[in-house]
Design a protein around this motif. Structure first.
Motif, PDB file in Angstrom:
ATOM      1  N   ARG A  15       0.880  -1.083   0.143  1.00  0.00           N
ATOM      2  CA  ARG A  15       0.059   0.012  -0.005  1.00  0.00           C
ATOM      3  C   ARG A  15       0.979   1.280  -0.011  1.00  0.00           C
ATOM      4  O   ARG A  15       1.877   1.325   0.718  1.00  0.00           O
ATOM      5  CB  ARG A  15      -0.913  -0.106   1.264  1.00  0.00           C
ATOM      6  CG  ARG A  15      -1.897   1.186   1.326  1.00  0.00           C
ATOM      7  CD  ARG A  15      -2.409   1.444   2.574  1.00  0.00           C
ATOM      8  NE  ARG A  15      -3.574   2.506   2.361  1.00  0.00           N
ATOM      9  CZ  ARG A  15      -4.260   3.152   3.491  1.00  0.00           C
ATOM     10  NH1 ARG A  15      -3.791   2.643   4.636  1.00  0.00           N
ATOM     11  NH2 ARG A  15      -5.184   3.897   3.227  1.00  0.00           N
ATOM     12  N   GLY A  18       2.349   3.124   3.218  1.00  0.00           N
ATOM     13  CA  GLY A  18       1.916   2.323   4.492  1.00  0.00           C
ATOM     14  C   GLY A  18       3.297   1.909   5.345  1.00  0.00           C
ATOM     15  O   GLY A  18       4.182   1.109   4.768  1.00  0.00           O
ATOM     16  N   SER A  21       3.996  -2.003   5.196  1.00  0.00           N
ATOM     17  CA  SER A  21       4.157  -2.194   4.086  1.00  0.00           C
ATOM     18  C   SER A  21       5.797  -1.970   4.053  1.00  0.00           C
ATOM     19  O   SER A  21       6.600  -2.813   3.434  1.00  0.00           O
ATOM     20  CB  SER A  21       3.678  -1.768   3.139  1.00  0.00           C
ATOM     21  OG  SER A  21       2.275  -2.168   2.867  1.00  0.00           O
ATOM     22  N   LEU A 137      -9.025  -1.779  -0.934  1.00  0.00           N
ATOM     23  CA  LEU A 137      -8.987  -1.776   0.267  1.00  0.00           C
ATOM     24  C   LEU A 137     -10.262  -1.890   1.198  1.00  0.00           C
ATOM     25  O   LEU A 137     -10.515  -2.650   2.111  1.00  0.00           O
ATOM     26  CB  LEU A 137      -8.093  -0.742   1.151  1.00  0.00           C
ATOM     27  CG  LEU A 137      -6.789  -0.701   0.983  1.00  0.00           C
ATOM     28  CD1 LEU A 137      -6.073   0.407   1.695  1.00  0.00           C
ATOM     29  CD2 LEU A 137      -5.943  -1.992   1.250  1.00  0.00           C
ATOM     30  N   GLU A 150      -9.524   1.908   6.668  1.00  0.00           N
ATOM     31  CA  GLU A 150      -8.117   2.261   7.572  1.00  0.00           C
ATOM     32  C   GLU A 150      -7.894   1.446   8.770  1.00  0.00           C
ATOM     33  O   GLU A 150      -6.947   0.887   9.272  1.00  0.00           O
ATOM     34  CB  GLU A 150      -8.284   3.749   8.028  1.00  0.00           C
ATOM     35  CG  GLU A 150      -8.251   4.659   6.749  1.00  0.00           C
ATOM     36  CD  GLU A 150      -6.926   4.774   6.216  1.00  0.00           C
ATOM     37  OE1 GLU A 150      -5.749   4.550   6.722  1.00  0.00           O
ATOM     38  OE2 GLU A 150      -6.638   5.098   4.935  1.00  0.00           O
ATOM     39  N   TRP A 152      -9.198  -1.580   9.235  1.00  0.00           N
ATOM     40  CA  TRP A 152      -9.035  -2.950   8.841  1.00  0.00           C
ATOM     41  C   TRP A 152      -7.276  -3.137   8.442  1.00  0.00           C
ATOM     42  O   TRP A 152      -6.710  -3.914   8.876  1.00  0.00           O
ATOM     43  CB  TRP A 152      -9.635  -3.377   7.676  1.00  0.00           C
ATOM     44  CG  TRP A 152      -9.414  -4.594   6.995  1.00  0.00           C
ATOM     45  CD1 TRP A 152      -9.771  -5.930   7.517  1.00  0.00           C
ATOM     46  CD2 TRP A 152      -8.371  -4.897   5.706  1.00  0.00           C
ATOM     47  NE1 TRP A 152      -9.068  -6.919   6.719  1.00  0.00           N
ATOM     48  CE2 TRP A 152      -8.280  -6.209   5.747  1.00  0.00           C
ATOM     49  CE3 TRP A 152      -7.772  -4.019   5.055  1.00  0.00           C
ATOM     50  CZ2 TRP A 152      -7.523  -6.852   4.679  1.00  0.00           C
ATOM     51  CZ3 TRP A 152      -6.936  -4.529   4.096  1.00  0.00           C
ATOM     52  CH2 TRP A 152      -6.819  -5.878   4.019  1.00  0.00           C
ATOM     53  N   TRP A 153      -6.822  -2.056   7.755  1.00  0.00           N
ATOM     54  CA  TRP A 153      -5.629  -2.010   7.399  1.00  0.00           C
ATOM     55  C   TRP A 153      -4.590  -1.999   8.536  1.00  0.00           C
ATOM     56  O   TRP A 153      -3.733  -2.594   8.437  1.00  0.00           O
ATOM     57  CB  TRP A 153      -5.257  -0.814   6.342  1.00  0.00           C
ATOM     58  CG  TRP A 153      -3.803  -0.869   5.644  1.00  0.00           C
ATOM     59  CD1 TRP A 153      -2.701  -0.331   6.550  1.00  0.00           C
ATOM     60  CD2 TRP A 153      -3.184  -1.583   4.968  1.00  0.00           C
ATOM     61  NE1 TRP A 153      -1.576  -0.305   5.706  1.00  0.00           N
ATOM     62  CE2 TRP A 153      -1.898  -1.414   4.791  1.00  0.00           C
ATOM     63  CE3 TRP A 153      -3.715  -2.768   4.076  1.00  0.00           C
ATOM     64  CZ2 TRP A 153      -1.091  -1.957   3.802  1.00  0.00           C
ATOM     65  CZ3 TRP A 153      -2.983  -3.284   3.305  1.00  0.00           C
ATOM     66  CH2 TRP A 153      -1.468  -2.904   2.972  1.00  0.00           C
ATOM     67  N   VAL A 157      -2.017  -5.171   8.956  1.00  0.00           N
ATOM     68  CA  VAL A 157      -0.773  -4.772   8.424  1.00  0.00           C
ATOM     69  C   VAL A 157       0.217  -4.066   9.500  1.00  0.00           C
ATOM     70  O   VAL A 157       0.991  -4.307   9.868  1.00  0.00           O
ATOM     71  CB  VAL A 157      -0.861  -4.115   7.058  1.00  0.00           C
ATOM     72  CG1 VAL A 157       0.470  -3.681   6.802  1.00  0.00           C
ATOM     73  CG2 VAL A 157      -1.483  -4.761   6.072  1.00  0.00           C
ATOM     74  N   LEU A 174      -1.762 -10.946   0.554  1.00  0.00           N
ATOM     75  CA  LEU A 174      -2.121  -9.751   0.037  1.00  0.00           C
ATOM     76  C   LEU A 174      -2.571 -10.133  -1.629  1.00  0.00           C
ATOM     77  O   LEU A 174      -3.251  -9.470  -2.123  1.00  0.00           O
ATOM     78  CB  LEU A 174      -1.570  -8.632   0.157  1.00  0.00           C
ATOM     79  CG  LEU A 174      -2.039  -7.327  -0.108  1.00  0.00           C
ATOM     80  CD1 LEU A 174      -3.312  -7.053   0.708  1.00  0.00           C
ATOM     81  CD2 LEU A 174      -1.041  -6.149   0.415  1.00  0.00           C
TER      82      LEU A 174
END
Length: 789
Positions: A15, A18, A21, A137, A150, A152-153, A157, A174
């Protein structure tokens, strides 16, 4: 396979911006040790990659691409310190590995943006007849039972621990999820992605020819299934055939956290760049460190926040995360904790936390070695020599033009405004009305780099470019007021070389324009320019001559222009009369301050010759004509009487006589109300407070207005008196309430109130003498007798 070292190219779907990430990318690269790193971005930027190793290149920064022939056509590729792409670039430079960009070239992107309107030809998923673009997303979050992508991410992650055994596992998961989305939605409403992915595959094939499977690709997770897709070179090249193309230049430019937010319009933006930056840089205990930063910010704003508040906020955030089933407190939990514990439930200080910390005003830096247009280099030199550093946070700058440094700063900011580079906006100066002070609000936005590149067509230095732009604007200006405003801006910018061209345009338009309103609009800016001669050392002789000529033409044309006007036109003309009155006053000051160096006399068209010194006397004559002519609109007549009264040209008795005539029974109520608005509007309340005869006239007229006409004049009167300060309105009300006198003769009527007698009250004055002596230290025992009794 994807995400497995040694089994094909390593496809790292991320992402953009991120921090989770970014950490995962570094771990995967450390484990795989690829021979080549490919990154989503314009290939023309490959030559700029080595600059990322320069310690003076500090993110957030962005790759700026602009068309050479049309600099205003541009595109950005932003990078933050927590962007996976930036981490990949830095890793490649640290390990001596080639790093290359593989996205669609900027030459095609810029041309495509210009030729294809937004949304044209886009494939979409249809839901109840509506065309929508798929948000990957949001789709994955919805499938997991989350209503906020947001959140959830963060759970999936960002809150993953750093000690994962398999660094490739998150990318495999992913990629599998994105593959399922691509199978269902295809391009997801983004037909251009198909072309971009074809170019990525071609670049990936070329890298594999050089390095085999020891290639790592860092790109948006949405593109990973397309890069895994088995296609032919011919099919990919067919998608790229016939794309429009322009010549493009690329460079690094500073970026800001605020511009990384979604509100900036950048499609891959994030809601909380400041929070993500904190998560990326915090070595441990991110919640505790974040709430400590919040407490420091609130203390700096004079809010009482102790260590106990921080401890309780941490406990509350942990509790909220447990109740909500989250692995760790996220931004939502910390925000709720800050609101409850540190802000006493108020969203006002919380808004400050969001603006300063959650989003933030971090501004990146770019080294001098980065490619730039000559105008940009000259601007950087000027900024350094004047110690005027660009900042993302808005700040106020007070300038004293009597100092060389501040004068140089003023000239630079005004020249940039001429070029359309709005780094600074002038504002009202506090505590001074002199022309030697200026107040600016400065804020550097990344888009200004595009404006600088766009302005480069006018010249290689700021001064030369501003001069060329001013001359071009003067030739293209259609209104006289535009040219006079341009002359003022040239003087403010210290561009005397541009004045000849501006003055020629000004003279030509002034000679052809016969509209008194246009002349009245043009005169104030021209006269204001004359005041800059002393402070800025600029010769203004030519401006003085043109200003005097314009004033004479206004004097001749104004009385006829003020007849037969409707209410709107009359109100507009009253504004012109006020502006001309102020301008004539400034012209008189310019003549008085010239010290014998006033410009040559100017013919007024009647065979007589007049200089600046006689303009005020001539203007008073025009006001007398306006005040005594019945055909002139009432609001203009009233204003003329008021201006003459302020100038001392009319005594109180004469002003009262003219008001009595205007408010006589034979005058229609609407015309009388307009006269009153012209006379006492715009701060005339104190005049009524101190002149009881005028107040008595207004009061008597108002009480005698017929009932059927009262509703027509009431809105006009309310607008007039509503402009007064509350204290003035209250005083006027008290005077009217306590008033007494002969209502049969309005001129003779007097309003008598305590403290407003005809003469001094000696007895009341003597009563304060003991107190005054006590304050001055001259009191004796005898003089204090009775004080305080």
């Amino acid at each position: 396979m994807t995400g497995t070292a040694g089994a094909g190219p390593l496809l790292l779907g991320v992402r953009h911006h991120g921090p989770g990430s970014a950490r995962a990318v570094r771990a995967a690269l450390d484990a795989a040790r690829p021979a080549t790193v490919l990154i989503e971005g314009p290939p023309e930027a490959d030559a700029l990659v080595p600059l990322a190793a320069d310690p003076d290149l500090r993110p957030p920064v962005a790759l700026l691409a602009h068309a050479v022939d049309e600099p205003g056509r541009s595109a950005f590729w932003p990078f933050a310190a927590f962007s996976p792409e930036w981490v990949a670039v830095r890793w490649a430079l640290e390990h001596g590995v080639p790093a290359r960009f593989i996205d669609l070239p900027a030459a095609h992107t810029l041309a495509w943006d210009a030729e294809l309107p937004p949304g044209e030809g886009e494939e979409t998923r249809t839901t109840e007849g509506e065309r929508v673009r798929v948000d990957p997303l949001a789709e994955l979050a919805g499938a997991a039972g989350y209503d906020d992508p947001e959140r959830w991410w963060e759970d999936v992650v960002e809150h993953r621990g750093p000690g994962e055994r398999d660094p490739f596992a998150p990318f495999e998961a992913l990629a599998e999820a994105m593959g399922a989305l691509r199978e269902r939605y295809g391009a997801g409403g983004r037909p251009r992605d198909l072309v971009r992915e074809a170019h990525m595959r071609l670049r990936l094939r070329a890298a594999r020819k050089e390095s085999g499977d020891a290639v790592a690709v860092v790109c948006g997770a949405w593109h990973v299934p397309a890069l895994r897709e088995r296609t032919t070179v011919t099919a990919d090249r067919a998608l790229l055939k016939g794309l429009p193309k322009v010549k493009a230049d690329l460079t690094w430019v500073p970026w800001t956290h605020r511009r990384l937010a979604r509100s900036s319009g950048y499609g891959a933006g994030i809601d909380s760049p400041g929070w993500y930056g904190h998560l990326f840089h915090a070595p441990d205990r991110p919640v505790e460190r974040w709430l400590t930063k919040v407490a420091g910010l609130l203390r700096a704003e004079d809010r009482i926040v102790s260590s106990a508040h921080v401890i309780e906020a941490v406990r509350l955030a942990d509790t909220l995360a447990a109740v909500r089933g989250r692995p760790l407190p996220g931004l939502g939990e910390t925000t709720d904790a800050v609101r409850a514990v540190m802000c006493d439930g108020s969203d006002v200080p919380l808004a400050l936390v969001h603006d300063r910390l959650v989003v933030g005003d971090v501004l990146g830096e770019v080294p001098d070695s980065a490619p730039a247009v000559p105008l940009q280099r000259d601007l950087v030199r000027r900024q350094r020599s004047l110690r005027l550093k660009p900042e993302a946070l808005e700040r106020e700058l007070e300038l004293d033009l009597r100092g060389e440094t501040d004068a140089g700063r003023s000239r630079l900011l005004h020249r940039l405004r001429l070029l359309g580079i709005g780094w600074g906006e002038p504002g009202p100066s506090r505590g001074s009305t002199g022309t030697f002070r200026e107040t600016w609000r400065l804020r550097w936005e990344p888009e200004l780099s595009v404006r600088v590149a766009e302005a480069g067509v006018w010249g290689t230095t700021v001064a030369a470019a501003a001069r060329a732009r001013a001359e071009a604007d003067a030739a293209a200006a259609g209104a006289l007021a535009d040219v006079t405003a341009l002359a003022e801006r040239c003087l403010l910018a210290g561009l005397p070389d541009a004045l000849p061209a501006v003055m020629r345009a000004l003279t030509d338009r002034a000679a052809l324009d016969t509209d008194v309103g246009h002349l009245a609009q043009a005169l104030p800016a021209l006269v204001r320019s004359l005041r800059y001669g002393d402070v800025r050392g600029t010769a203004t002789r030519a401006l003085s001559e043109v200003a005097a000529g314009l004033a004479e033409r206004i004097f001749v044309g104004l009385p006829p222009a003020c007849t037969a006007l409707d209410s709107d036109a009359a109100e507009l003309m009253r504004g012109h009369v006020d502006a001309v009155h102020t301008a004539v006053g400034l012209l008189g000051e310019a003549a008085a301050g010239a010290g014998g160096a006033a410009p040559a006399p100017v013919p007024d068209g009647t065979g007589r010759v007049r200089g600046l010194g006689g303009l005020r006397r001539r203007w008073r004559g025009v006001l007398h004509v306006l005040a005594g002519r019945d055909t002139v609109a009432g609001v203009v007549r009233g204003r003329a009487v008021r201006l003459l009264t302020d100038e001392g040209e009319l005594g109180g008795g004469e002003a009262a006589r003219l008001m009595g005539l205007a408010l006589s029974p034979g005058t229609p109520p609407a015309d009388a109300a307009a006269w009153i608005e012209g006379f006492v509007g715009g701060g005339g309340g104190m005049l009524l407070v101190h002149d009881e005869r005028l107040l008595g006239l207004v009061d008597s007229w108002l009480t005698e207005v017929p009932a059927q006409a009262f509703t027509d004049v009431l809105p006009l009167l309310r607008r007039t008196f509503a402009a007064y300060d509350p204290g003035v309105r209250r005083t006027l009300g008290e005077l009217v309430r306590r008033g007494s006198g002969d209502r049969g003769d309005p001129v003779a009527r007097r309003l008598v109130a305590p403290g407003f007698g005809a003469g001094p009250d000696a007895e009341r004055a003597d009563a304060v003498l003991p107190v005054l002596r006590l304050l001055l230290g001259t009191a004796t025992e005898e003089s204090l007798t009775g004080v305080g009794a």
